[in-house]
Scaffold this motif. Sequence first.
Motif, PDB file in Angstrom:
ATOM      1  N   ASP A  14      54.050 -38.634  18.263  1.00  0.00           N
ATOM      2  CA  ASP A  14      53.553 -37.266  18.106  1.00  0.00           C
ATOM      3  C   ASP A  14      54.019 -36.682  16.778  1.00  0.00           C
ATOM      4  N   PRO A  15      53.153 -35.961  16.098  1.00  0.00           N
ATOM      5  CA  PRO A  15      53.577 -35.285  14.865  1.00  0.00           C
ATOM      6  C   PRO A  15      54.687 -34.276  15.165  1.00  0.00           C
ATOM      7  N   SER A  16      55.641 -34.187  14.256  1.00  0.00           N
ATOM      8  CA  SER A  16      56.715 -33.199  14.395  1.00  0.00           C
ATOM      9  C   SER A  16      57.217 -32.868  13.000  1.00  0.00           C
ATOM     10  N   PRO A  17      57.898 -31.751  12.847  1.00  0.00           N
ATOM     11  CA  PRO A  17      58.467 -31.418  11.543  1.00  0.00           C
ATOM     12  C   PRO A  17      59.434 -32.503  11.042  1.00  0.00           C
ATOM     13  N   ALA A  18      60.241 -33.067  11.940  1.00  0.00           N
ATOM     14  CA  ALA A  18      61.193 -34.104  11.525  1.00  0.00           C
ATOM     15  C   ALA A  18      60.462 -35.355  11.052  1.00  0.00           C
ATOM     16  N   ARG A  19      59.447 -35.763  11.790  1.00  0.00           N
ATOM     17  CA  ARG A  19      58.669 -36.950  11.394  1.00  0.00           C
ATOM     18  C   ARG A  19      57.997 -36.716  10.045  1.00  0.00           C
ATOM     19  N   GLU A  20      57.387 -35.545   9.881  1.00  0.00           N
ATOM     20  CA  GLU A  20      56.715 -35.229   8.627  1.00  0.00           C
ATOM     21  C   GLU A  20      57.695 -35.207   7.461  1.00  0.00           C
ATOM     22  N   HIS A  21      58.908 -34.692   7.698  1.00  0.00           N
ATOM     23  CA  HIS A  21      59.935 -34.657   6.647  1.00  0.00           C
ATOM     24  C   HIS A  21      60.294 -36.080   6.211  1.00  0.00           C
ATOM     25  N   VAL A  22      60.509 -36.961   7.181  1.00  0.00           N
ATOM     26  CA  VAL A  22      60.867 -38.344   6.859  1.00  0.00           C
ATOM     27  C   VAL A  22      59.738 -39.024   6.093  1.00  0.00           C
ATOM     28  N   LEU A  23      58.511 -38.850   6.539  1.00  0.00           N
ATOM     29  CA  LEU A  23      57.375 -39.469   5.851  1.00  0.00           C
ATOM     30  C   LEU A  23      57.207 -38.909   4.439  1.00  0.00           C
ATOM     31  N   ALA A  56      65.624 -46.550  14.520  1.00  0.00           N
ATOM     32  CA  ALA A  56      64.919 -45.270  14.600  1.00  0.00           C
ATOM     33  C   ALA A  56      65.726 -44.206  13.880  1.00  0.00           C
ATOM     34  N   LEU A  57      65.020 -43.259  13.313  1.00  0.00           N
ATOM     35  CA  LEU A  57      65.653 -42.085  12.720  1.00  0.00           C
ATOM     36  C   LEU A  57      65.534 -40.955  13.734  1.00  0.00           C
ATOM     37  N   LEU A  58      66.658 -40.609  14.338  1.00  0.00           N
ATOM     38  CA  LEU A  58      66.698 -39.551  15.347  1.00  0.00           C
ATOM     39  C   LEU A  58      67.788 -38.558  14.992  1.00  0.00           C
ATOM     40  N   PRO A  59      67.604 -37.306  15.398  1.00  0.00           N
ATOM     41  CA  PRO A  59      68.725 -36.377  15.260  1.00  0.00           C
ATOM     42  C   PRO A  59      69.896 -36.870  16.119  1.00  0.00           C
ATOM     43  N   ARG A  60      71.080 -36.828  15.593  1.00  0.00           N
ATOM     44  CA  ARG A  60      72.277 -37.301  16.314  1.00  0.00           C
ATOM     45  C   ARG A  60      72.395 -36.684  17.696  1.00  0.00           C
ATOM     46  N   ARG A  61      72.067 -35.401  17.798  1.00  0.00           N
ATOM     47  CA  ARG A  61      72.204 -34.690  19.074  1.00  0.00           C
ATOM     48  C   ARG A  61      71.338 -35.296  20.169  1.00  0.00           C
ATOM     49  N   CYS A  62      70.311 -36.042  19.800  1.00  0.00           N
ATOM     50  CA  CYS A  62      69.417 -36.662  20.785  1.00  0.00           C
ATOM     51  C   CYS A  62      70.003 -37.933  21.380  1.00  0.00           C
ATOM     52  N   ALA A  63      71.082 -38.455  20.806  1.00  0.00           N
ATOM     53  CA  ALA A  63      71.634 -39.729  21.280  1.00  0.00           C
ATOM     54  C   ALA A  63      73.146 -39.680  21.473  1.00  0.00           C
ATOM     55  N   LEU A  64      73.701 -38.498  21.672  1.00  0.00           N
ATOM     56  CA  LEU A  64      75.160 -38.386  21.791  1.00  0.00           C
ATOM     57  C   LEU A  64      75.718 -39.223  22.933  1.00  0.00           C
ATOM     58  N   GLY A  65      75.067 -39.200  24.083  1.00  0.00           N
ATOM     59  CA  GLY A  65      75.539 -39.981  25.232  1.00  0.00           C
ATOM     60  C   GLY A  65      75.519 -41.463  24.952  1.00  0.00           C
ATOM     61  N   ALA A  74      75.372 -44.791  15.408  1.00  0.00           N
ATOM     62  CA  ALA A  74      74.867 -43.786  14.475  1.00  0.00           C
ATOM     63  C   ALA A  74      75.204 -44.200  13.047  1.00  0.00           C
ATOM     64  N   VAL A  75      74.230 -44.075  12.184  1.00  0.00           N
ATOM     65  CA  VAL A  75      74.417 -44.315  10.761  1.00  0.00           C
ATOM     66  C   VAL A  75      73.977 -43.044  10.051  1.00  0.00           C
ATOM     67  N   ARG A  76      74.870 -42.460   9.303  1.00  0.00           N
ATOM     68  CA  ARG A  76      74.546 -41.214   8.614  1.00  0.00           C
ATOM     69  C   ARG A  76      73.568 -41.490   7.481  1.00  0.00           C
ATOM     70  N   VAL A  77      72.497 -40.729   7.467  1.00  0.00           N
ATOM     71  CA  VAL A  77      71.505 -40.798   6.399  1.00  0.00           C
ATOM     72  C   VAL A  77      71.678 -39.545   5.556  1.00  0.00           C
ATOM     73  N   PRO A  78      72.011 -39.707   4.281  1.00  0.00           N
ATOM     74  CA  PRO A  78      72.215 -38.521   3.451  1.00  0.00           C
ATOM     75  C   PRO A  78      70.953 -37.684   3.366  1.00  0.00           C
ATOM     76  N   ARG A  79      71.131 -36.385   3.428  1.00  0.00           N
ATOM     77  CA  ARG A  79      69.995 -35.479   3.261  1.00  0.00           C
ATOM     78  C   ARG A  79      69.657 -35.431   1.787  1.00  0.00           C
ATOM     79  N   SER A  80      68.378 -35.390   1.522  1.00  0.00           N
ATOM     80  CA  SER A  80      67.960 -35.292   0.125  1.00  0.00           C
ATOM     81  C   SER A  80      67.270 -33.960  -0.087  1.00  0.00           C
ATOM     82  N   ASP A  81      67.261 -33.543  -1.313  1.00  0.00           N
ATOM     83  CA  ASP A  81      66.602 -32.298  -1.667  1.00  0.00           C
ATOM     84  C   ASP A  81      65.105 -32.560  -1.718  1.00  0.00           C
TER      85      ASP A  81
END
Length: 85
Positions: A14-23, A56-65, A74-81
């Motif tokens: 499904d389209p989402s803001p997070a998916r669109e940002h990554v693409l 998969a690229l997921l928000p950390r909060r979605c996989a805490l358990g 979890a592998v930290r992906v640096p945020r880019s401008d």
Amino acid sequence: MSEFAHESVIAHNDPSPAREHVLRQSDLQHEPINIQIALPSLEGIKRAVGMQMGVALLPRRCALGEIARGELVAVRVPRSDSRVR
């Protein structure tokens, strides 16, 4: 992003803001994302990653358990401008 160019990626279908940002970041950095599987739920995505079908690229909060139980890593992906200069 370049690390993911050589990995099979499991994405949400499904389209989402997070998916669109990554693409968008993938396009801006000229680093293709190798989406091999698209699934309709985060639970399905996490199960597929746990079965070593890809990453998969997921928000950390979605996989805490799953991270706490050692089922996922979890592998930290640096945020880019994302602004174009």
